[in-house]
Motif scaffolding. Structure first.
Motif, PDB file in Angstrom:
ATOM      1  N   PHE A   1      61.171  25.897  -6.463  1.00  0.00           N
ATOM      2  CA  PHE A   1      61.912  24.887  -5.700  1.00  0.00           C
ATOM      3  C   PHE A   1      63.393  24.937  -6.068  1.00  0.00           C
ATOM      4  CE2 PHE A   1      57.580  23.482  -5.828  1.00  0.00           C
ATOM      5  CZ  PHE A   1      57.357  22.935  -4.571  1.00  0.00           C
ATOM      6  N   SER A   2      64.249  24.736  -5.065  1.00  0.00           N
ATOM      7  CA  SER A   2      65.693  24.617  -5.286  1.00  0.00           C
ATOM      8  C   SER A   2      66.131  23.258  -4.759  1.00  0.00           C
ATOM      9  CB  SER A   2      66.427  25.733  -4.540  1.00  0.00           C
ATOM     10  OG  SER A   2      66.146  26.989  -5.132  1.00  0.00           O
ATOM     11  N   PHE A   3      66.723  22.458  -5.644  1.00  0.00           N
ATOM     12  CA  PHE A   3      67.132  21.091  -5.278  1.00  0.00           C
ATOM     13  C   PHE A   3      68.650  21.032  -5.124  1.00  0.00           C
ATOM     14  CE2 PHE A   3      63.081  20.749  -7.367  1.00  0.00           C
ATOM     15  CZ  PHE A   3      62.405  19.795  -6.617  1.00  0.00           C
ATOM     16  N   TYR A   4      69.112  20.628  -3.946  1.00  0.00           N
ATOM     17  CA  TYR A   4      70.544  20.499  -3.667  1.00  0.00           C
ATOM     18  C   TYR A   4      70.863  19.031  -3.409  1.00  0.00           C
ATOM     19  CZ  TYR A   4      70.245  25.530  -3.165  1.00  0.00           C
ATOM     20  OH  TYR A   4      70.020  26.866  -3.406  1.00  0.00           O
ATOM     21  N   ARG A   5      71.763  18.475  -4.220  1.00  0.00           N
ATOM     22  CA  ARG A   5      72.147  17.067  -4.099  1.00  0.00           C
ATOM     23  C   ARG A   5      70.941  16.131  -4.227  1.00  0.00           C
ATOM     24  NH1 ARG A   5      76.990  17.918  -4.940  1.00  0.00           N
ATOM     25  NH2 ARG A   5      78.600  17.983  -3.366  1.00  0.00           N
TER      26      ARG A   5
ATOM     27  N   ASP B   1      60.907  30.424  -1.923  1.00  0.00           N
ATOM     28  CA  ASP B   1      61.875  29.476  -2.477  1.00  0.00           C
ATOM     29  C   ASP B   1      61.970  28.274  -1.538  1.00  0.00           C
ATOM     30  OD1 ASP B   1      64.135  28.388  -3.836  1.00  0.00           O
ATOM     31  OD2 ASP B   1      65.513  29.506  -2.527  1.00  0.00           O
ATOM     32  N   PHE B   2      61.393  27.139  -1.958  1.00  0.00           N
ATOM     33  CA  PHE B   2      61.399  25.932  -1.119  1.00  0.00           C
ATOM     34  C   PHE B   2      62.681  25.132  -1.379  1.00  0.00           C
ATOM     35  CE2 PHE B   2      56.951  27.161  -1.284  1.00  0.00           C
ATOM     36  CZ  PHE B   2      56.612  27.105   0.066  1.00  0.00           C
ATOM     37  N   LEU B   3      63.397  24.819  -0.308  1.00  0.00           N
ATOM     38  CA  LEU B   3      64.689  24.142  -0.405  1.00  0.00           C
ATOM     39  C   LEU B   3      64.507  22.645  -0.173  1.00  0.00           C
ATOM     40  CD1 LEU B   3      66.632  26.661   1.887  1.00  0.00           C
ATOM     41  CD2 LEU B   3      66.526  26.699  -0.606  1.00  0.00           C
ATOM     42  N   VAL B   4      65.033  21.848  -1.108  1.00  0.00           N
ATOM     43  CA  VAL B   4      64.913  20.392  -0.994  1.00  0.00           C
ATOM     44  C   VAL B   4      66.325  19.811  -1.003  1.00  0.00           C
ATOM     45  CG1 VAL B   4      63.781  18.327  -1.894  1.00  0.00           C
ATOM     46  CG2 VAL B   4      62.791  20.586  -2.385  1.00  0.00           C
ATOM     47  N   LEU B   5      66.700  19.145   0.116  1.00  0.00           N
ATOM     48  CA  LEU B   5      68.022  18.519   0.186  1.00  0.00           C
ATOM     49  C   LEU B   5      67.881  17.192   0.914  1.00  0.00           C
ATOM     50  CD1 LEU B   5      69.847  20.356   3.022  1.00  0.00           C
ATOM     51  CD2 LEU B   5      68.352  21.712   1.602  1.00  0.00           C
ATOM     52  N   PRO B   6      68.897  16.312   0.834  1.00  0.00           N
ATOM     53  CA  PRO B   6      68.730  14.981   1.429  1.00  0.00           C
ATOM     54  C   PRO B   6      68.335  15.065   2.908  1.00  0.00           C
ATOM     55  CG  PRO B   6      70.735  15.075   0.117  1.00  0.00           C
ATOM     56  CD  PRO B   6      70.212  16.478   0.199  1.00  0.00           C
ATOM     57  N   GLY B   7      67.135  14.593   3.224  1.00  0.00           N
ATOM     58  CA  GLY B   7      66.690  14.548   4.617  1.00  0.00           C
ATOM     59  C   GLY B   7      66.086  15.830   5.158  1.00  0.00           C
ATOM     60  N   TYR B   8      66.022  16.889   4.329  1.00  0.00           N
ATOM     61  CA  TYR B   8      65.490  18.168   4.827  1.00  0.00           C
ATOM     62  C   TYR B   8      64.668  18.883   3.760  1.00  0.00           C
ATOM     63  CZ  TYR B   8      68.604  17.558   8.758  1.00  0.00           C
ATOM     64  OH  TYR B   8      69.232  17.044   9.861  1.00  0.00           O
ATOM     65  N   PHE B   9      63.637  19.572   4.231  1.00  0.00           N
ATOM     66  CA  PHE B   9      62.788  20.406   3.378  1.00  0.00           C
ATOM     67  C   PHE B   9      62.620  21.735   4.115  1.00  0.00           C
ATOM     68  CE2 PHE B   9      58.222  21.676   2.491  1.00  0.00           C
ATOM     69  CZ  PHE B   9      58.465  22.150   1.208  1.00  0.00           C
ATOM     70  N   GLY B  10      62.888  22.853   3.419  1.00  0.00           N
ATOM     71  CA  GLY B  10      62.814  24.145   4.107  1.00  0.00           C
ATOM     72  C   GLY B  10      62.348  25.257   3.199  1.00  0.00           C
TER      73      GLY B  10
ATOM     74  N   ARG C   1      66.691  27.418 -15.313  1.00  0.00           N
ATOM     75  CA  ARG C   1      67.359  26.341 -16.071  1.00  0.00           C
ATOM     76  C   ARG C   1      68.157  25.428 -15.142  1.00  0.00           C
ATOM     77  NH1 ARG C   1      69.554  30.210 -20.748  1.00  0.00           N
ATOM     78  NH2 ARG C   1      67.627  30.408 -21.935  1.00  0.00           N
ATOM     79  N   GLU C   2      68.580  25.997 -14.023  1.00  0.00           N
ATOM     80  CA  GLU C   2      69.367  25.229 -13.039  1.00  0.00           C
ATOM     81  C   GLU C   2      68.404  24.497 -12.093  1.00  0.00           C
ATOM     82  OE1 GLU C   2      72.743  25.271 -13.180  1.00  0.00           O
ATOM     83  OE2 GLU C   2      72.495  26.529 -14.954  1.00  0.00           O
ATOM     84  N   PRO C   3      68.902  23.489 -11.351  1.00  0.00           N
ATOM     85  CA  PRO C   3      68.038  22.833 -10.362  1.00  0.00           C
ATOM     86  C   PRO C   3      67.737  23.755  -9.171  1.00  0.00           C
ATOM     87  CG  PRO C   3      70.115  21.620 -10.662  1.00  0.00           C
ATOM     88  CD  PRO C   3      70.234  22.868 -11.454  1.00  0.00           C
ATOM     89  N   VAL C   4      68.499  24.874  -9.065  1.00  0.00           N
ATOM     90  CA  VAL C   4      68.279  25.801  -7.943  1.00  0.00           C
ATOM     91  C   VAL C   4      67.914  27.185  -8.464  1.00  0.00           C
ATOM     92  CG1 VAL C   4      69.993  24.532  -6.576  1.00  0.00           C
ATOM     93  CG2 VAL C   4      70.671  26.626  -7.721  1.00  0.00           C
ATOM     94  N   LEU C   5      67.136  27.899  -7.672  1.00  0.00           N
ATOM     95  CA  LEU C   5      66.825  29.297  -7.984  1.00  0.00           C
ATOM     96  C   LEU C   5      67.926  30.164  -7.379  1.00  0.00           C
ATOM     97  CD1 LEU C   5      62.985  29.370  -7.155  1.00  0.00           C
ATOM     98  CD2 LEU C   5      64.053  29.018  -9.384  1.00  0.00           C
TER      99      LEU C   5
END
Length: 364
Positions: free
Chosen positions: A90-94, A137-146, A121-125
């Motif tokens: 998972f990669s978390f943005y904001r 690589d699953f992307l998680v950001l405010p209001g969106y999942f991809g 070690r980072e919140p993102v890959l």
């Protein structure tokens, strides 16, 4: 029409990355915009092909929904051939990381699906991890999942950065990524166009224009060494990427451009930005010299550009005790050139004293 939503993860100079994407996809609708990402709605696209075209985007993902959906992840895992292991992360943005990976791993184990949770070690890959681990690589950001569909090809940039036969690190080389972004900012289809770089250096802009499909490129430079390096690098580019483009490279001062050049559709260039700056110098003499160079260059540009022809050019911006610029935009506008950018397209690395301001002009 088959519309889809796409997530673009931006590079280190986000305004520049966003401007490039919007220039390449002018018809796309912007859904969400942030310093780290851009979410667009557009017709179905080939994400790998688009990623190869863009210089300032790190990942492109397809939107799956509005928030993390575990059943979607399990479905993707279950659809893989049974001999394949499901590597995922998972990669978390904001967003604060809330990683359901271990729970998903446990469910998959109960279903006899082999899986591996990839973490960083980072919140993102990073794109390197995603590529090397062959990872979903699953992307998680405010209001969106991809789900990431394409990542920047770091090997390709490594090849262009270090594989070229001739380079001159002392004259402040323009990175290939930035050259590519500048060409994309023209907003022109180059397949029927002639592109000129009148300060071509070792040929970075010319090489990227050839790879992006320009019909004909012309490179000029006042330095004999630069011209020789550019010729060597362009021959290497044509061979390495198996391309066939009309190329003309010769030694010439920009002041003689209108005597040397045919009519041109596009100019993309980084003029001389002055000597390397350590920090304590008085740059007023450098500024004065560069104002003269830029004004004479733009005068020549206005003489060779076709109507509606475009220019993308780098201006230096010094970040010392105070910020200093060339401040010659009004004089350039008097030459019949209209400025198209909003003035915030900067490219710089950490601690750099001379930033690159990228400007876009049209001959009207």
């Amino acid at each position: 029409l088959n519309m889809s939503q796409y997530i673009f993860i931006l590079g280190n100079n986000p305004e520049l990355s966003q401007a490039e994407i919007i220039s390449v996809l002018p018809q796309a609708k912007t859904l969400s915009k942030d310093r780290e990402f851009l979410v667009l709605e557009n017709d179905e696209m080939d994400t790998k092909e688009l990623m190869d075209k863009l210089g300032g985007t790190v990942k492109i993902g397809k939107v799956l929904g509005r928030e993390i959906n575990e059943s979607q992840i399990l479905e993707i895992a279950s659809s893989l051939p049974s001999d394949k292991r499901f590597n995922f992360g998972f990669s978390f943005y904001r967003m604060k990381p809330v990683n359901p990976g271990l729970r998903i791993k446990k469910i998959l184990k109960e279903k006899n699906v082999r899986s591996r949770l990839v973490v960083s070690r980072e919140p993102v890959l990073s794109s390197v991890i995603v590529t090397k681990e062959k990872c979903h690589d699953f992307l998680v950001l405010p209001g969106y999942f991809g789900l990431t569909a394409a990542v920047q090809d770091f090997k390709d940039y490594g090849l262009k950065d270090f594989g070229r036969p001739a380079s001159d690190p002392y004259s402040g080389m323009l990175p290939p990524k930035v050259a590519k972004m500048m060409i994309n900012l023209l907003g022109l289809d180059l397949k029927e166009k002639t592109l000129l770089d009148p300060f071509c250096g070792s040929g970075t802009v010319l090489a990227e224009a050839i790879i992006l499909g320009s019909k004909k490129v012309i490179g000029l430079d006042i330095s004999a060494k630069a011209v020789s390096d550019a010729k060597e690098n362009i021959a290497w580019t044509l061979k390495t990427f198996a391309l066939n483009t009309q190329v003309r490279i010769e030694q010439s001062d920009v002041k003689n451009l209108s005597q040397k050049a045919e009519r041109i559709d596009a100019i993309v260039t980084e003029p001389y930005l002055g000597p390397a700056i350590r920090g304590g110098e008085d740059i007023s003499a450098i500024r004065k010299e560069l104002v003269k160079l830029y004004l004479s260059a733009f005068k020549e540009f206005s003489l060779v550009l076709n109507p509606n022809g475009r220019i993308v050019v780098v201006f230096p911006e010094w970040h010392l005790e105070n910020t200093a610029k060339l401040d010659i935009f009004p004089e350039i506008e008097k030459m019949g050139l209209k400025r198209l950018d909003q003035g915030d397209l900067m490219y710089h690395r950490e601690k750099q004293k001379v930033w690159r301001q990228i400007t876009i002009w049209q001959y009207v």
